[in-house]
Design a protein around this motif. Structure first.
Motif, PDB file in Angstrom:
ATOM      1  N   VAL A 128       0.877  -1.165   0.000  1.00 26.50           N
ATOM      2  CA  VAL A 128       0.000   0.000   0.000  1.00 26.50           C
ATOM      3  C   VAL A 128       0.919   1.221   0.000  1.00 26.50           C
ATOM      4  O   VAL A 128       1.655   1.452   0.955  1.00 26.50           O
ATOM      5  N   PHE A 129       0.899   1.984  -1.095  1.00 21.61           N
ATOM      6  CA  PHE A 129       1.807   3.116  -1.263  1.00 21.61           C
ATOM      7  C   PHE A 129       1.100   4.427  -0.952  1.00 21.61           C
ATOM      8  O   PHE A 129      -0.056   4.619  -1.325  1.00 21.61           O
ATOM      9  N   THR A 130       1.840   5.346  -0.300  1.00 17.67           N
ATOM     10  CA  THR A 130       1.351   6.680  -0.001  1.00 17.67           C
ATOM     11  C   THR A 130       2.480   7.659  -0.251  1.00 17.67           C
ATOM     12  O   THR A 130       3.625   7.382   0.099  1.00 17.67           O
ATOM     13  N   GLY A 131       2.152   8.788  -0.825  1.00 22.87           N
ATOM     14  CA  GLY A 131       3.138   9.839  -1.034  1.00 22.87           C
ATOM     15  C   GLY A 131       2.713  11.089  -0.292  1.00 22.87           C
ATOM     16  O   GLY A 131       1.595  11.574  -0.481  1.00 22.87           O
TER      17      GLY A 131
ATOM     18  N   LEU B   4       2.305  -4.460   3.447  1.00 26.15           N
ATOM     19  CA  LEU B   4       3.387  -3.520   3.712  1.00 26.15           C
ATOM     20  C   LEU B   4       2.897  -2.124   3.346  1.00 26.15           C
ATOM     21  O   LEU B   4       2.514  -1.885   2.195  1.00 26.15           O
ATOM     22  N   TYR B   5       2.886  -1.235   4.314  1.00 26.68           N
ATOM     23  CA  TYR B   5       2.470   0.141   4.093  1.00 26.68           C
ATOM     24  C   TYR B   5       3.726   0.977   3.870  1.00 26.68           C
ATOM     25  O   TYR B   5       4.538   1.133   4.781  1.00 26.68           O
ATOM     26  N   VAL B   6       3.883   1.493   2.661  1.00 26.68           N
ATOM     27  CA  VAL B   6       5.075   2.227   2.269  1.00 26.68           C
ATOM     28  C   VAL B   6       4.689   3.688   2.048  1.00 26.68           C
ATOM     29  O   VAL B   6       3.798   3.986   1.251  1.00 26.68           O
ATOM     30  N   THR B   7       5.371   4.592   2.764  1.00 27.34           N
ATOM     31  CA  THR B   7       5.101   6.017   2.643  1.00 27.34           C
ATOM     32  C   THR B   7       6.376   6.732   2.217  1.00 27.34           C
ATOM     33  O   THR B   7       7.423   6.539   2.825  1.00 27.34           O
ATOM     34  N   PHE B   8       6.274   7.537   1.161  1.00 27.79           N
ATOM     35  CA  PHE B   8       7.387   8.343   0.689  1.00 27.79           C
ATOM     36  C   PHE B   8       7.097   9.809   0.950  1.00 27.79           C
ATOM     37  O   PHE B   8       5.962  10.264   0.814  1.00 27.79           O
ATOM     38  N   SER B   9       8.147  10.555   1.303  1.00 23.66           N
ATOM     39  CA  SER B   9       8.034  12.010   1.403  1.00 23.66           C
ATOM     40  C   SER B   9       9.383  12.604   1.031  1.00 23.66           C
ATOM     41  O   SER B   9      10.421  11.961   1.182  1.00 23.66           O
TER      42      SER B   9
ATOM     43  N   LYS C 205      12.513  10.436   2.162  1.00 26.02           N
ATOM     44  CA  LYS C 205      12.235   9.686   3.387  1.00 26.02           C
ATOM     45  C   LYS C 205      11.265   8.563   3.044  1.00 26.02           C
ATOM     46  O   LYS C 205      10.243   8.791   2.395  1.00 26.02           O
ATOM     47  N   MET C 206      11.614   7.357   3.486  1.00 27.64           N
ATOM     48  CA  MET C 206      10.781   6.185   3.221  1.00 27.64           C
ATOM     49  C   MET C 206      10.440   5.534   4.549  1.00 27.64           C
ATOM     50  O   MET C 206      11.336   5.239   5.348  1.00 27.64           O
ATOM     51  N   GLU C 207       9.161   5.327   4.771  1.00 24.91           N
ATOM     52  CA  GLU C 207       8.696   4.644   5.976  1.00 24.91           C
ATOM     53  C   GLU C 207       7.953   3.392   5.528  1.00 24.91           C
ATOM     54  O   GLU C 207       7.090   3.456   4.663  1.00 24.91           O
ATOM     55  N   VAL C 208       8.290   2.257   6.145  1.00 28.03           N
ATOM     56  CA  VAL C 208       7.620   0.998   5.834  1.00 28.03           C
ATOM     57  C   VAL C 208       7.105   0.412   7.134  1.00 28.03           C
ATOM     58  O   VAL C 208       7.871   0.251   8.090  1.00 28.03           O
TER      59      VAL C 208
END
Length: 183
Positions: A4-7, A37-42, A49-52
């Motif tokens: 699950v991707f979020t930006g 897996l929840y993947v967040t990019f900023s 920055k990558m948060e998983v």
């Protein structure tokens, strides 16, 4: 395994999604089939920055990595999560072996009270080095943050004047503040 991707402040392109799926795909053999897996990019200035986050049964595995290169972030996050998963599974396996071996073997030998004592000894011991007692003053979250900053602490326990419940404010890694409230 599902991603699950979020930006945050950016769009996550299909190319990035594909690379993340490939890099973190090596965790597939360690995780259950239905893992998410929840993947967040900023992006912040020059850093990516990558948060998983990986929610598992009674556990949340998390990796947070910042770097100029997104590929390096992906590799480091995969390494961090792999270490956490191996450590978690080893701990579960050891706990299961220890409890089954001591309880079953000692109970079979006719010593159930010894089995209970052994199981109690097998659990990790928590050593308290210091106990601190203080009065909880009713205040709101803003006042609690000011008190925390005055004391130069990373968290502060207080009684919320609105709800009359115990709350905690804390300083996050990104410099912002968080509030923990009971349900």
């Amino acid at each position: 395994m599902r991603f699950v991707f979020t930006g945050k402040g950016m769009t996550v392109s299909e190319g990035i999604k594909e690379r993340v799926s490939r890099k973190l795909g090596r965790l597939e053999k360690l995780l259950p089939d239905n893992a998410e897996l929840y993947v967040t990019f900023s992006e912040n200035k020059h850093l990516t920055k990558m948060e998983v986050s990986v929610p598992l049964h009674k556990r949340m595995l998390r990796a947070e990595v910042s770097n100029e290169d997104a590929s390096v972030c992906m590799d480091q996050a995969a390494d961090i999560l792999e270490r956490q998963i191996v450590k978690y599974k080893t701990r579960l396996r050891d706990r299961r072996r220890r409890s089954v071996a001591t309880n079953d073997e000692l109970t079979f030998l006719g010593a159930p009270e010894v089995a209970e004592a052994e199981a109690a000894e097998a659990s990790p011991e928590i050593i308290l080095t210091r106990t601190k007692r203080f009065a909880l003053k009713p205040m709101d979250a803003q006042e609690a943050v000011m008190e925390m900053e005055l004391l130069n602490h990373s968290f502060y326990v207080f009684r919320n004047s609105w709800t009359d419940e115990i709350n905690v404010v804390y300083k996050r890694n990104d410099g912002e503040y968080g509030l923990i409230e009971p349900q």
